[in-house]
Design a protein around this motif. Structure first.
Motif, PDB file in Angstrom:
ATOM      1  N   GLY A 161       0.803  -1.206   0.000  1.00 52.23           N
ATOM      2  CA  GLY A 161       0.000   0.000   0.000  1.00 52.23           C
ATOM      3  C   GLY A 161       0.841   1.263   0.000  1.00 52.23           C
ATOM      4  O   GLY A 161       1.846   1.357   0.693  1.00 52.23           O
ATOM      5  N   GLY A 162       0.447   2.244  -0.827  1.00 51.58           N
ATOM      6  CA  GLY A 162       1.157   3.505  -0.909  1.00 51.58           C
ATOM      7  C   GLY A 162       2.424   3.462  -1.733  1.00 51.58           C
ATOM      8  O   GLY A 162       3.163   4.451  -1.785  1.00 51.58           O
ATOM      9  N   SER A 163       2.700   2.355  -2.403  1.00 49.78           N
ATOM     10  CA  SER A 163       3.933   2.214  -3.182  1.00 49.78           C
ATOM     11  C   SER A 163       3.732   2.646  -4.628  1.00 49.78           C
ATOM     12  O   SER A 163       2.605   2.851  -5.089  1.00 49.78           O
ATOM     13  CB  SER A 163       4.402   0.756  -3.160  1.00 49.78           C
ATOM     14  N   ALA A 164       4.846   2.773  -5.343  1.00 46.65           N
ATOM     15  CA  ALA A 164       4.782   3.062  -6.773  1.00 46.65           C
ATOM     16  C   ALA A 164       4.087   1.940  -7.522  1.00 46.65           C
ATOM     17  O   ALA A 164       3.410   2.172  -8.533  1.00 46.65           O
ATOM     18  CB  ALA A 164       6.194   3.265  -7.324  1.00 46.65           C
ATOM     19  N   HIS A 165       4.223   0.716  -7.031  1.00 45.92           N
ATOM     20  CA  HIS A 165       3.566  -0.415  -7.686  1.00 45.92           C
ATOM     21  C   HIS A 165       2.043  -0.298  -7.577  1.00 45.92           C
ATOM     22  O   HIS A 165       1.324  -0.598  -8.527  1.00 45.92           O
ATOM     23  CB  HIS A 165       4.054  -1.721  -7.053  1.00 45.92           C
ATOM     24  N   GLU A 166       1.553   0.135  -6.420  1.00 45.39           N
ATOM     25  CA  GLU A 166       0.117   0.321  -6.272  1.00 45.39           C
ATOM     26  C   GLU A 166      -0.375   1.445  -7.188  1.00 45.39           C
ATOM     27  O   GLU A 166      -1.423   1.319  -7.844  1.00 45.39           O
ATOM     28  CB  GLU A 166      -0.243   0.640  -4.824  1.00 45.39           C
ATOM     29  N   ALA A 167       0.379   2.533  -7.269  1.00 47.08           N
ATOM     30  CA  ALA A 167      -0.005   3.638  -8.146  1.00 47.08           C
ATOM     31  C   ALA A 167      -0.058   3.190  -9.596  1.00 47.08           C
ATOM     32  O   ALA A 167      -0.966   3.567 -10.347  1.00 47.08           O
ATOM     33  CB  ALA A 167       0.977   4.794  -7.981  1.00 47.08           C
ATOM     34  N   TYR A 168       0.883   2.375 -10.005  1.00 46.33           N
ATOM     35  CA  TYR A 168       0.920   1.878 -11.379  1.00 46.33           C
ATOM     36  C   TYR A 168      -0.297   0.996 -11.664  1.00 46.33           C
ATOM     37  O   TYR A 168      -0.934   1.111 -12.720  1.00 46.33           O
ATOM     38  CB  TYR A 168       2.208   1.102 -11.592  1.00 46.33           C
ATOM     39  N   LEU A 169      -0.616   0.099 -10.724  1.00 47.84           N
ATOM     40  CA  LEU A 169      -1.784  -0.761 -10.900  1.00 47.84           C
ATOM     41  C   LEU A 169      -3.052   0.064 -11.073  1.00 47.84           C
ATOM     42  O   LEU A 169      -3.861  -0.189 -11.971  1.00 47.84           O
ATOM     43  CB  LEU A 169      -1.939  -1.676  -9.690  1.00 47.84           C
ATOM     44  N   LYS A 170      -3.223   1.054 -10.216  1.00 47.73           N
ATOM     45  CA  LYS A 170      -4.448   1.847 -10.251  1.00 47.73           C
ATOM     46  C   LYS A 170      -4.550   2.692 -11.516  1.00 47.73           C
ATOM     47  O   LYS A 170      -5.653   3.016 -11.961  1.00 47.73           O
ATOM     48  CB  LYS A 170      -4.513   2.747  -9.016  1.00 47.73           C
ATOM     49  N   THR A 171      -3.399   3.026 -12.101  1.00 44.46           N
ATOM     50  CA  THR A 171      -3.398   3.851 -13.311  1.00 44.46           C
ATOM     51  C   THR A 171      -3.641   3.022 -14.561  1.00 44.46           C
ATOM     52  O   THR A 171      -4.404   3.420 -15.450  1.00 44.46           O
ATOM     53  CB  THR A 171      -2.066   4.601 -13.443  1.00 44.46           C
ATOM     54  N   LEU A 172      -3.009   1.862 -14.656  1.00 43.55           N
ATOM     55  CA  LEU A 172      -3.064   1.089 -15.891  1.00 43.55           C
ATOM     56  C   LEU A 172      -4.003  -0.106 -15.865  1.00 43.55           C
ATOM     57  O   LEU A 172      -4.451  -0.559 -16.913  1.00 43.55           O
ATOM     58  CB  LEU A 172      -1.653   0.611 -16.278  1.00 43.55           C
ATOM     59  N   PHE A 173      -4.270  -0.644 -14.695  1.00 47.14           N
ATOM     60  CA  PHE A 173      -5.116  -1.835 -14.613  1.00 47.14           C
ATOM     61  C   PHE A 173      -6.341  -1.506 -13.769  1.00 47.14           C
ATOM     62  O   PHE A 173      -6.515  -2.009 -12.656  1.00 47.14           O
ATOM     63  CB  PHE A 173      -4.318  -3.013 -14.035  1.00 47.14           C
ATOM     64  N   THR A 174      -7.172  -0.665 -14.321  1.00 39.83           N
ATOM     65  CA  THR A 174      -8.295  -0.113 -13.571  1.00 39.83           C
ATOM     66  C   THR A 174      -9.371  -1.149 -13.266  1.00 39.83           C
ATOM     67  O   THR A 174     -10.192  -0.939 -12.370  1.00 39.83           O
ATOM     68  CB  THR A 174      -8.919   1.057 -14.337  1.00 39.83           C
ATOM     69  N   GLU A 175      -9.402  -2.261 -13.981  1.00 40.89           N
ATOM     70  CA  GLU A 175     -10.412  -3.290 -13.743  1.00 40.89           C
ATOM     71  C   GLU A 175      -9.953  -4.322 -12.726  1.00 40.89           C
ATOM     72  O   GLU A 175     -10.729  -5.177 -12.307  1.00 40.89           O
ATOM     73  CB  GLU A 175     -10.775  -3.999 -15.061  1.00 40.89           C
ATOM     74  N   ALA A 176      -8.687  -4.271 -12.353  1.00 41.31           N
ATOM     75  CA  ALA A 176      -8.183  -5.195 -11.338  1.00 41.31           C
ATOM     76  C   ALA A 176      -8.566  -4.704  -9.946  1.00 41.31           C
ATOM     77  O   ALA A 176      -9.026  -3.566  -9.772  1.00 41.31           O
ATOM     78  CB  ALA A 176      -6.673  -5.336 -11.462  1.00 41.31           C
ATOM     79  N   GLN A 177      -8.363  -5.542  -8.958  1.00 38.74           N
ATOM     80  CA  GLN A 177      -8.718  -5.193  -7.587  1.00 38.74           C
ATOM     81  C   GLN A 177      -7.455  -5.199  -6.720  1.00 38.74           C
ATOM     82  O   GLN A 177      -7.097  -6.233  -6.156  1.00 38.74           O
ATOM     83  CB  GLN A 177      -9.747  -6.188  -7.027  1.00 38.74           C
ATOM     84  N   PRO A 178      -6.764  -4.066  -6.608  1.00 42.61           N
ATOM     85  CA  PRO A 178      -5.565  -4.031  -5.759  1.00 42.61           C
ATOM     86  C   PRO A 178      -5.935  -4.260  -4.295  1.00 42.61           C
ATOM     87  O   PRO A 178      -6.913  -3.708  -3.792  1.00 42.61           O
ATOM     88  CB  PRO A 178      -5.014  -2.616  -5.963  1.00 42.61           C
ATOM     89  N   VAL A 179      -5.147  -5.100  -3.630  1.00 41.16           N
ATOM     90  CA  VAL A 179      -5.339  -5.356  -2.204  1.00 41.16           C
ATOM     91  C   VAL A 179      -4.062  -4.918  -1.493  1.00 41.16           C
ATOM     92  O   VAL A 179      -3.028  -5.568  -1.627  1.00 41.16           O
ATOM     93  CB  VAL A 179      -5.623  -6.843  -1.935  1.00 41.16           C
ATOM     94  N   PRO A 180      -4.105  -3.795  -0.782  1.00 42.54           N
ATOM     95  CA  PRO A 180      -2.876  -3.285  -0.172  1.00 42.54           C
ATOM     96  C   PRO A 180      -2.466  -4.057   1.075  1.00 42.54           C
ATOM     97  O   PRO A 180      -3.311  -4.457   1.883  1.00 42.54           O
ATOM     98  CB  PRO A 180      -3.248  -1.835   0.186  1.00 42.54           C
ATOM     99  N   TYR A 181      -1.158  -4.273   1.198  1.00 37.96           N
ATOM    100  CA  TYR A 181      -0.557  -4.897   2.376  1.00 37.96           C
ATOM    101  C   TYR A 181       0.544  -3.983   2.895  1.00 37.96           C
ATOM    102  O   TYR A 181       1.056  -3.120   2.179  1.00 37.96           O
ATOM    103  CB  TYR A 181       0.024  -6.277   2.037  1.00 37.96           C
ATOM    104  N   LEU A 182       0.941  -4.202   4.132  1.00 42.57           N
ATOM    105  CA  LEU A 182       1.950  -3.343   4.747  1.00 42.57           C
ATOM    106  C   LEU A 182       3.348  -3.623   4.229  1.00 42.57           C
ATOM    107  O   LEU A 182       4.177  -2.714   4.139  1.00 42.57           O
ATOM    108  CB  LEU A 182       1.921  -3.505   6.272  1.00 42.57           C
TER     109      LEU A 182
END
Length: 305
Positions: free
Chosen positions: A189-210
């Motif tokens: 959660g809060g990482s560049a990887h999460e930002a990338y997922l939310k920008t390019l893979f909008t139909e996926a369901q990101p699940v943030p972990y610590l």
């Protein structure tokens, strides 16, 4: 404080055979997600295809560098960090070893110059470079706007890609975006990887972990369909004992520098173009001869690329 935007994850080592109790420290990007207004616009990928090669090669064969004037360069004093395996660390006798150390020695062989390698705490490397205690720092320093303010860099000799990982039963070499629709993707959660997922893979369901460890465990236990994160760290995990042989890479790597950085270079003092150009020449030649690839395979049997 480190100048790299990275964190460390250590695993019980049964893969590399390194003579240390706590084994592998791996690079994991932990850059915070950019504000929505600052996020670069990227077109959605049509498919997440495999990398064209499992080995890093960021040199353009059409841009062959000329051998620089070496008349004033009789030695290179490399400096590296004391505890960042498998890139650089001390063996039982206290001698410097690791990927970066071996690469420095290959560079000196290629240039036919005397080479010394001294180990220092990471926070002393930049001051030592500016005080002329060495000519080059080879310690997995990320090249970015902040580090360029205090050092010059060679061309990147490796980059840290982002990768998807999944259970072996569903990990496919080509991964299409539609395959991720509605899928749970574990990510820090809060990482560049999460930002990338939310920008390019909008139909996926990101699940943030610590933590990155938690994202990998979520996939291994079946709590998430995929994990998305640092490809180098994931390669160590896949090839290590903690994964219990559960998982494999799905699709290919992502190298968008806006999210995942420009790569890792060898640092020299600002304005020291003589050493910088010599190092660039040697890196290209080692890659061209296949020696860089051979070295990479020794340390990374499961390639993150």
């Amino acid at each position: 404080m480190r100048v790299l935007p990275i964190s460390f994850a250590r695993y019980h080592q049964k893969v590399w055979g390194l003579p240390i109790a706590r084994a592998v420290a791996v690079v994991a990007l932990t850059a915070m997600a950019m504000p929505a207004a600052a996020q670069p616009h990227l077109p959605p990928p049509r498919e997440i295809a495999p990398a064209p090669s499992p080995y890093p090669g960021f040199w353009d064969p059409k841009r062959r560098p000329e051998r620089p004037d070496m008349s004033r360069l009789t030695q290179i004093r490399f400096m590296t960090e004391t505890d960042y395996p498998p890139f650089n660390y001390a063996d039982k006798e206290g001698h410097p070893v690791g990927f970066n150390v071996d690469l420095a020695r290959l560079i000196c062989e290629e240039l036919k110059v005397t080479c010394t390698i001294q180990m220092r705490r990471f926070d002393t490397l930049v001051p030592a470079l500016n005080e002329n205690r060495g000519e080059a720092v080879i310690a997995s320093i990320a090249v970015n706007a902040e580090t360029r303010k205090v050092m010059d860099f060679t061309d990147p000799y490796y980059r840290v890609p982002a990768r998807f990982v999944a259970l072996k039963a569903v990990a496919t070499p080509v991964l299409k975006p539609e395959q991720l629709e509605g899928k749970k993707i574990a990510v820090v959660g809060g990482s560049a990887h999460e930002a990338y997922l939310k920008t390019l893979f909008t139909e996926a369901q990101p699940v943030p972990y610590l933590t990155a460890d938690a994202t990998r465990e979520a996939v291994r236990r079946g709590e998430a369909d995929y994990a998305f994160g640092d490809g180098v760290a994931l390669s160590f995990w896949i090839n290590g004992t903690d994964s219990e042989g559960c998982c494999a890479f799905a699709g290919g790597p992502f190298f968008e520098s806006q999210y995942f950085g420009e790569g890792v270079g060898i640092a020299v003092k600002k304005g020291n173009d003589t050493v910088r150009q010599a190092l660039n020449y040697a890196l290209f030649r080692l890659w061209e001869k296949g020696r860089f690839t051979d070295l990479w395979l020794r340390y990374f049997p499961v390639s993150p690329f």
